[in-house]
Enzyme design. Structure first.
Site, PDB file in Angstrom:
ATOM      1  N   HIS A 244       0.849  -1.202   0.000  1.00 36.15           N
ATOM      2  CA  HIS A 244       0.000   0.000   0.000  1.00 36.15           C
ATOM      3  C   HIS A 244       0.878   1.243   0.000  1.00 36.15           C
ATOM      4  O   HIS A 244       2.097   1.159   0.073  1.00 36.15           O
ATOM      5  CB  HIS A 244      -0.988  -0.013   1.164  1.00 36.15           C
ATOM      6  CG  HIS A 244      -0.351   0.037   2.522  1.00 36.15           C
ATOM      7  ND1 HIS A 244       0.239  -1.053   3.108  1.00 36.15           N
ATOM      8  CD2 HIS A 244      -0.225   1.057   3.414  1.00 36.15           C
ATOM      9  CE1 HIS A 244       0.706  -0.715   4.298  1.00 36.15           C
ATOM     10  NE2 HIS A 244       0.436   0.555   4.500  1.00 36.15           N
TER      11      HIS A 244
ATOM     12  N   GLU B 102       1.402  -8.659   9.643  1.00 39.48           N
ATOM     13  CA  GLU B 102       1.767  -7.559  10.536  1.00 39.48           C
ATOM     14  C   GLU B 102       1.110  -7.834  11.879  1.00 39.48           C
ATOM     15  O   GLU B 102       0.093  -8.519  11.958  1.00 39.48           O
ATOM     16  CB  GLU B 102       1.253  -6.227   9.966  1.00 39.48           C
ATOM     17  CG  GLU B 102      -0.264  -6.168   9.863  1.00 39.48           C
ATOM     18  CD  GLU B 102      -0.864  -4.907  10.466  1.00 39.48           C
ATOM     19  OE1 GLU B 102      -0.194  -4.275  11.292  1.00 39.48           O
ATOM     20  OE2 GLU B 102      -2.003  -4.589  10.133  1.00 39.48           O
TER      21      GLU B 102
ATOM     22  N   HIS C 212      -6.865  -1.518   4.613  1.00 41.61           N
ATOM     23  CA  HIS C 212      -6.070  -0.665   5.506  1.00 41.61           C
ATOM     24  C   HIS C 212      -6.144   0.792   5.049  1.00 41.61           C
ATOM     25  O   HIS C 212      -6.423   1.688   5.835  1.00 41.61           O
ATOM     26  CB  HIS C 212      -4.636  -1.180   5.537  1.00 41.61           C
ATOM     27  CG  HIS C 212      -3.676  -0.290   6.256  1.00 41.61           C
ATOM     28  ND1 HIS C 212      -3.768  -0.042   7.610  1.00 41.61           N
ATOM     29  CD2 HIS C 212      -2.610   0.413   5.815  1.00 41.61           C
ATOM     30  CE1 HIS C 212      -2.795   0.784   7.960  1.00 41.61           C
ATOM     31  NE2 HIS C 212      -2.082   1.084   6.899  1.00 41.61           N
TER      32      HIS C 212
ATOM     33  N   ASP D 145       6.057   4.148   5.022  1.00 42.70           N
ATOM     34  CA  ASP D 145       6.855   3.116   5.690  1.00 42.70           C
ATOM     35  C   ASP D 145       6.739   1.774   4.945  1.00 42.70           C
ATOM     36  O   ASP D 145       7.281   0.769   5.373  1.00 42.70           O
ATOM     37  CB  ASP D 145       6.483   2.979   7.174  1.00 42.70           C
ATOM     38  CG  ASP D 145       5.013   2.738   7.401  1.00 42.70           C
ATOM     39  OD1 ASP D 145       4.214   3.095   6.529  1.00 42.70           O
ATOM     40  OD2 ASP D 145       4.657   2.185   8.467  1.00 42.70           O
ATOM     41  N   HIS D 146       6.004   1.793   3.835  1.00 43.33           N
ATOM     42  CA  HIS D 146       5.926   0.592   2.995  1.00 43.33           C
ATOM     43  C   HIS D 146       6.438   0.821   1.573  1.00 43.33           C
ATOM     44  O   HIS D 146       6.751  -0.129   0.877  1.00 43.33           O
ATOM     45  CB  HIS D 146       4.490   0.071   2.949  1.00 43.33           C
ATOM     46  CG  HIS D 146       4.056  -0.539   4.253  1.00 43.33           C
ATOM     47  ND1 HIS D 146       3.999  -1.899   4.435  1.00 43.33           N
ATOM     48  CD2 HIS D 146       3.699   0.027   5.427  1.00 43.33           C
ATOM     49  CE1 HIS D 146       3.604  -2.141   5.683  1.00 43.33           C
ATOM     50  NE2 HIS D 146       3.431  -0.987   6.306  1.00 43.33           N
TER      51      HIS D 146
ATOM     52  N   HIS E 165       6.463  -6.427  12.564  1.00 45.39           N
ATOM     53  CA  HIS E 165       5.900  -5.147  12.992  1.00 45.39           C
ATOM     54  C   HIS E 165       5.280  -5.287  14.363  1.00 45.39           C
ATOM     55  O   HIS E 165       4.398  -6.107  14.565  1.00 45.39           O
ATOM     56  CB  HIS E 165       4.769  -4.722  12.039  1.00 45.39           C
ATOM     57  CG  HIS E 165       5.151  -3.576  11.182  1.00 45.39           C
ATOM     58  ND1 HIS E 165       4.846  -2.290  11.508  1.00 45.39           N
ATOM     59  CD2 HIS E 165       5.800  -3.556  10.012  1.00 45.39           C
ATOM     60  CE1 HIS E 165       5.302  -1.509  10.551  1.00 45.39           C
ATOM     61  NE2 HIS E 165       5.882  -2.246   9.638  1.00 45.39           N
TER      62      HIS E 165
ATOM     63  N   HIS F  69       1.467   3.806   2.054  1.00 47.79           N
ATOM     64  CA  HIS F  69       2.120   4.475   3.189  1.00 47.79           C
ATOM     65  C   HIS F  69       3.635   4.451   3.014  1.00 47.79           C
ATOM     66  O   HIS F  69       4.199   3.464   2.550  1.00 47.79           O
ATOM     67  CB  HIS F  69       1.744   3.797   4.510  1.00 47.79           C
ATOM     68  CG  HIS F  69       0.415   4.259   5.025  1.00 47.79           C
ATOM     69  ND1 HIS F  69      -0.298   3.562   5.954  1.00 47.79           N
ATOM     70  CD2 HIS F  69      -0.316   5.365   4.723  1.00 47.79           C
ATOM     71  CE1 HIS F  69      -1.432   4.205   6.213  1.00 47.79           C
ATOM     72  NE2 HIS F  69      -1.464   5.303   5.478  1.00 47.79           N
TER      73      HIS F  69
ATOM     74  N   ASP G 277      -0.254  -4.101   5.723  1.00 47.89           N
ATOM     75  CA  ASP G 277      -1.132  -3.737   6.828  1.00 47.89           C
ATOM     76  C   ASP G 277      -2.557  -4.035   6.406  1.00 47.89           C
ATOM     77  O   ASP G 277      -2.909  -3.836   5.256  1.00 47.89           O
ATOM     78  CB  ASP G 277      -0.982  -2.242   7.150  1.00 47.89           C
ATOM     79  CG  ASP G 277       0.381  -1.951   7.768  1.00 47.89           C
ATOM     80  OD1 ASP G 277       1.063  -2.929   8.151  1.00 47.89           O
ATOM     81  OD2 ASP G 277       0.756  -0.772   7.847  1.00 47.89           O
TER      82      ASP G 277
END
Lengths: 595, 657
Positions: free
Chosen positions: A64, A199, A153, A68-69, A410, A66, A174
């Site tokens: 996705h 996660e 998510h 942090d991904h 995570h 975000h 996520d």
């Protein structure tokens, strides 16, 4: 047989290397938001010490948008160098470059940092993206196939299944198992993967009902503005922000509130546009009603202007970014923090090192990079609105897809340990939680694939007295007898006669004929005994007075008053039956005169 | 494997395939050609239609069908509620259908007749755009049929002995016993609630036995062809497909290669008309009409080609100085059609798809609506009458001109030669459509825009795909009746295709030879294969067959059954395995056999030659071993221990697997 190797390249962001079936796949390519130096990007030297990324990796999958991904994607593809395919869903492909560009601007243009990717690099990187639709089976090459499932998510978030031969791995990214105001819940079919990488951000939180959390949120906002305070809600431009907007919009309507709600501009209006075009990715209710009323056209929420930050009186402001690590949200925070009437609501998880993380941990004095020190007097509220699966949700997903092994990534070690125990207890499967950079090998035994002749299957089905579908009674043992022929790496199970034919061999027929002397006994009496004893076999009387048990022949050779000599004759194929029948006759009828 | 043909109309297919104990329905179309035999349903009272004379066979004779038939300029029409030709229901028990696969929104309109009235219990698969648009088409149809005053159904004319006395074309009406009146809104909702979503290239599983894969067909949003396969056999079903570059995602043909059977339907209905030149003609006719103060009526389906028409026309009208001329789109589902077309980006061609990255809607009609160029209304009543300005262009249904608001515009504009009706939909003959409106002053232009594959493209595609067998509707085997000299308008394949007719059952020549099976590591490790021929290793296998979800797995046999606790066998019963552990083949070398006997302590042997080979005599035991080419017979007295020893020596001297 083959094992599945997993290496998490870092914790605090997602970047996981999975190797199985001779392929190497990178799952997500996240950036660590808590660092401002080279540590923010994953350390690819783990891979590159044996060659380039393109040589080593077969593909990259992004779950996705975000950061942090996906935040390190341009760094990886353009600065380290990767030319292979990058897979993501449509909405992710649409939104990811915008967030990357937004973040790049904050980092490079505002903070003046160097050694960061450029706008052109983001564009070039996105050219390598291959779009995946939900449930579409994408053939990466002749062996590796991937399939995306809805994750709920954020808009466009997906779970991914990778499959090579009979082995498969599911990576969740996520996900969220309870539908919220704008997204549906994650779903996966019973695909029974060898490994589920999930996660576990909310490993132990069994969150109270969604409705309670929403009421709590509205109550806090309402109380603050009643007192004339300002509410700051740091958010990412897409995702949670839209859900909270829908929530506040309906609340303002119902309560007839007048305090202004603002949304930091630019990104946001565009963001709502994306939601309108990707309505099919939102929840059922929004999809069904969008023709009449589009939920992403807000009446109470207005674009924010920097000049408003000094306006007197109450207001609610949604500002990016979500972890107070820069941009407008940090600016407003600096301005409003010293007043205890104000409130900041952190609606999601914050990575260690960010201002968001610090204030959530109760720090009341924050030192910024500029050495400026902020006195945090305003009320700090945490609301877990982040759409992650809680422990219950994680267990639910495991139940849905029935994996053979689970890996947790995570989250906080202690909580993960607790969840791990729960998973092992409830499902009786192995569960691991690797440390950063630690390689985990999951042994996986796979069966051997072969072809079976339909004739052989049907003959066996007929023998077992089943219909052609073979599946009538699952409890009944169905034995299969055939011959496995291996040639040119292929394997097939066929009928013995056909195997002999294919090998140009003819069977060597072996027959045994043994004689047993019995006390006087009629063939009829013998027939009855045999019929009783050999229930699983056909026992027949033939016209010439002999008996036949399957292919075993019993014939009178010599009859006298003292007894009967009986010939028992059988082919080698029925050796077990023949010999046991013969022994039975010998022991049962000749007990008086043992040999 | 069999194919049941429930409809022979090539553009309204409905077939049923039975394959590996599964029953799969391919499409479920409503054949609307029956509509041509009915009088139009007027939206507002029509003096002209009510005054049409009742048809009589002879001047002086009263008709035996009462008032059911009306005469319009020598053409006979049924004056009743409209009826549609539904798929054949008597050919097989439709409650046994496991799954219905839908190709596109045009080929699903008969669903309620099957799912609600036949005991159907299975699943339906369609793409999301197909479901949403199909729902719109069905809702439009129901609305058109229900909003007019109820008419009496007509039944007398249908009696076989009466039909044959009626004039053409009613006399030739096809499959009249299958004609039904429209379903209800409730039927539509019930039927569509059974639909499950399928995505392009998704592998859908049916009981583990079959994999069904929808592939983009390039015809309309969400349209697909289906590949239905087991591990070894593949059936491809091609329904409406297009190779043109319009708005849908292009056709995906690669996975259809090398099928065992290819079923081909839905080819171009107007193969002699080129869609591009038709679009040009459409534009010039429109311009001439508007400039002369006339109005243009475009009878159309509320989805599909109209999106392209809106886009092309607005650009053309700008260039022709007609920017001020309004376009009206009137349909009960106009708003949903326009809204939904904008949210299916992933089902559109790449150029439309990439617009959402900007983010912009894929089609320009949102912009046209926003600036007032295109106005849409649910019907001619209400808002429309206040905003209606002429000259104008009206897009409305139904293309058959038998129902919908198009009927009203025909009555309104038909008398003036300044107006023009432009036909773009290929599914109805335009002269038949106009028949109940004759005499007509309005100009009629026929510009069919049919993006589907033509015969040349289809023949080339078949050549590329190399199927073993091709099955087509019978009408594709000969030139169209209207164009008998065009012998290029047929499907020709090598070997020749198998034609199907309505209510026929075709056996398909597929022999299943292999199935996949998995052998557990545990069982495999017990096998010791022998190299029987160079490079060929063979081993006899005895295992327990596990069947789960139609997948086969072979694992070791359970140890001894009597060892199962709580399930004691009767002591008296003998339990023996019926199957041999291995097979011996070839011939016995007599010298080796004798040597081996000696090694096992049997030295008391006498070997004699016999006509067929040898006889080995164990004198002390009164035992004879008869050895011939390919066979050995051991005659023993009752000494079982000796027999077993002889057996083992014999087996050890023979090659085996």
């Amino acid at each position: 047989m083959a094992e599945i190797k997993v290496v998490p390249l870092d914790v605090g962001r997602s970047c996981i290397l999975v190797s199985f079936g001779g392929k190497n796949i990178m799952l997500d390519c996240g950036m660590h938001m808590g660092y401002n130096d080279e540590r923010r990007f994953p350390d690819f030297s783990y891979i590159t010490r044996t060659g380039t990324l393109s040589e080593h990796l077969d593909c990259v999958i992004i779950s996705h948008f975000h950061l942090d991904h996906c935040g390190a994607l341009p760094y990886m593809s353009e600065m380290v160098g990767f030319d292979g395919p990058i897979y993501m869903t449509h909405p992710t492909k649409a939104i990811c470059p915008i967030l990357l560009e937004d973040y790049r601007k904050i980092t490079v243009e505002k903070k003046g940092e160097t050694n960061f990717f450029t706008s052109q690099m983001i564009k070039d990187c996105m050219k390598k993206v291959v779009v995946v639709n939900l449930h579409q089976t994408v053939q990466v090459d002749s062996e590796l196939e991937i399939k995306a499932y809805y994750a709920g998510h954020v808009l466009g978030a997906a779970l991914f299944r990778m499959k090579i031969g009979s082995q498969s791995v599911v990576y969740t990214g996520d996900y969220n198992m309870t539908p919220d105001r704008h997204l549906g819940s994650a779903w996966i079919d019973k695909c029974r993967p060898d490994l589920l990488i999930t996660e576990s951000t909310y490993a132990t939180t069994i969150r109270d009902s969604k409705r309670c959390r929403e009421r709590d949120f509205l109550k806090k906002v309402h109380e603050c503005i009643e007192k004339g305070g300002k509410v700051l809600i740091p958010v990412f431009a897409l995702g949670r922000a839209q859900e909270l907007c829908i929530l506040l919009e309906t609340f303002w309507d119902r309560m007839n509130l007048k305090a202004p709600i603002y949304f930091s501009t630019g990104l946001t209006e565009k963001a709502n546009h994306y939601y309108k075009l990707f309505i099919t990715w939102t929840n059922q209710k929004i999809r069904e009603t969008f023709v009449q009323r589009n939920m992403f056209e807000f009446r109470h929420i207005k674009p924010f202007d920097r000049a408003y930050s000094d306006n007197p009186g109450p207001m609610v402001v949604f500002a990016t970014p979500g972890m107070l690590h820069g941009g407008l949200s940090l600016q407003l925070f600096k301005k409003w923090a010293p007043n205890e009437k104000n409130m900041v609501i952190m609606p999601g998880y914050c990575v260690a090192g960010t201002v968001g993380h610090k204030i959530l941990n109760g720090q009341r004095k924050i030192e910024l990079e500029t050495r400026q020190i902020i006195d945090v007097k305003l009320s700090v509220q945490y609301m877990s609105f982040s759409a992650h699966a809680d422990a219950k949700g994680i267990m639910q997903l495991i139940r849905q897809c029935e994996p053979k092994n689970v890996m947790l990534v995570h989250g906080e070690a202690k909580k993960m340990e607790f969840l791990k125990q729960k998973i092992t207890q409830e499902f009786g499967i192995d569960c691991s939680m690797p440390a950063n950079g630690e390689t985990v090998s999951i042994p996986s035994q796979s069966n051997i694939a072969a072809d079976i002749s339909v004739n052989l299957l049907k003959r066996n089905a007929a023998l077992a007295g089943l219909s052609s579908s073979l599946s009538t009674d699952p409890k009944k043992l169905c034995t299969l007898h055939g011959v496995l022929v291996m040639q040119d790496h292929g394997m097939k199970l066929i009928e013995p006669s056909q195997a002999l034919k294919e090998c140009n061999a003819s069977e060597h027929e072996i027959r045994f004929t043994s004689t047993v002397s019995l006390p006087p006994v009629s063939m009829d009496a013998l027939y009855k005994t045999l019929k009783q004893r050999f229930t699983g076999h056909t026992v027949q009387h033939t016209s010439d007075g002999s008996l036949v048990v399957d292919s075993v022949l019993i014939k009178t050779a010599n009859e006298s008053d003292e007894g009967t000599d009986v010939l028992v004759s059988w082919p080698y194929q029925d050796e077990e039956l023949g010999s046991s029948l013969f022994s039975m006759l010998q022991s049962r009828f000749c007990k008086t005169e043992p040999q | 494997m069999k194919l049941y043909c429930l409809s022979s109309q090539p553009n309204a297919p409905c077939l049923v395939l039975t394959f590996k104990d599964c029953t799969v329905m391919l499409d479920c179309s409503l054949d609307m050609s029956s509509l041509m035999h009915f009088l139009p349903l007027p939206v507002v009272h029509s003096e002209r239609l009510t005054k049409l004379p009742i048809w009589k066979p002879y001047e002086d004779k009263e008709s035996c069908v009462g008032k059911e038939l009306k005469d319009c300029g020598g053409h006979v029409f049924v004056d009743s509620s409209l009826e549609f030709c539904t798929p054949e229901t008597g050919l097989l028990d439709l409650s046994t259908v496991d799954v219905i696969l839908i190709s596109n929104y045009h080929t699903m309109l008969a669903l309620p007749f099957i799912t609600e009235y036949t005991g159907f219990r299975g699943a339906i698969y369609a793409t999301e755009p197909t479901l949403q648009t199909g729902r719109q088409l069905m809702e439009e149809l129901v609305e058109y049929c229900e909003r007019v005053p109820k008419l009496q159904p007509a039944t007398k004319w249908k009696q076989p002995d009466i039909i044959k006395t009626l004039p053409s074309p009613l006399r030739e009406a096809q499959n009249v016993p299958s004609w039904r009146k429209c379903y209800s809104k409730h039927d539509v909702n019930a039927a569509l609630s059974k639909v499950r979503f399928a995505g392009y290239a998704e592998r859908l599983n049916l009981y583990g036995a079959l994999t069904m894969i929808p592939l983009s067909s390039g015809y309309c949003i969400g349209s697909c062809n289906w590949v239905i396969q087991s591990e070894y056999e593949k059936v491809t079903y091609i329904s409406g497909s297009s190779l043109l570059t319009t708005h849908p995602l292009p056709m995906d043909t690669a996975p259809m290669k090398n099928s065992d059977v290819l079923v081909l339907t839905g080819l171009n209905q107007t193969p002699t008309y080129n869609p591009d030149s038709m679009l040009g003609e459409f534009c010039s006719n429109l311009a001439v009409t508007i400039k002369n103060g006339g109005n243009v009526l475009v009878p159309c389906c509320p989805s599909g080609v109209i999106y392209d028409l809106f886009e092309c026309l607005s650009a053309f009208m700008d260039s022709a100085g007609l920017t001020q001329t309004p376009m009206y789109f009137i349909s009960p589902v106009a708003d949903s059609s326009l809204a939904y077309s904008q949210i299916f980006a992933e089902w559109l061609c790449i150029s439309k798809q990439s617009k959402v990255y900007l983010p912009e809607p894929p089609f320009p009609h949102s912009e046209l609506v926003k600036n007032g160029r295109l106005k849409h209304f649910p019907s001619i009543h209400g808002d429309f009458s206040n905003q209606f300005k002429t000259p104008c262009v009206v897009f409305t249904g139904h293309p058959s001109l038998r129902l919908g608001d198009a009927v009203h515009f025909m009555e309104l504009w038909g008398k003036s030669s300044a107006n023009t009706i432009i036909f773009t939909e290929p599914s109805f003959n335009y002269l038949d459509a106009l028949a109940p409106y004759q005499p007509l002053a309005m100009k009629a232009c026929y510009c069919p825009i049919d993006p589907t594959m033509n015969f040349t493209q289809a023949n080339k595609l078949i050549k590329d795909l190399k199927p073993l067998h091709v099955v087509i509707p019978e009408s594709y085997t000969s030139s169209p009746t209207m164009l008998p000299h065009r012998n290029d308008l047929v499907v020709e394949t090598d070997p020749p295709p198998t034609p199907y007719r309505r209510a026929e059952v075709l056996p398909l020549p597929i022999r299943r030879r292999y199935e996949k099976i998995e052998i557990t590591q545990e069982l495999a490790s017990t096998l010791t294969p022998t190299e029987v021929k160079a490079g060929v290793f063979v081993s006899t296998v005895n295992g327990a067959l596990i069947v789960k979800d139609n997948k086969y797995m072979l694992q070791p046999l359970p140890k001894s059954q009597s060892a199962v606790p709580g399930k004691k066998r009767k002591r008296e019963e003998e339990v023996v395995t019926k199957q041999p552990k291995h097979y011996v083949y070839g011939n016995l070398d007599i010298d080796e056999f004798v040597q081996n006997l000696a090694k096992n302590g049997i030295t008391d042997v006498k070997v004699e030659d016999s006509p067929g080979g040898h006889i080995v005599h164990l004198q002390s035991e009164d035992t004879i071993i008869q050895i011939e080419d390919g066979s050995t017979h051991i005659f023993c007295e009752g000494n079982e221990a000796l027999r077993v020893k002889l057996r083992d020596v014999l087996i050890s001297c023979l090659p085996k697997f």
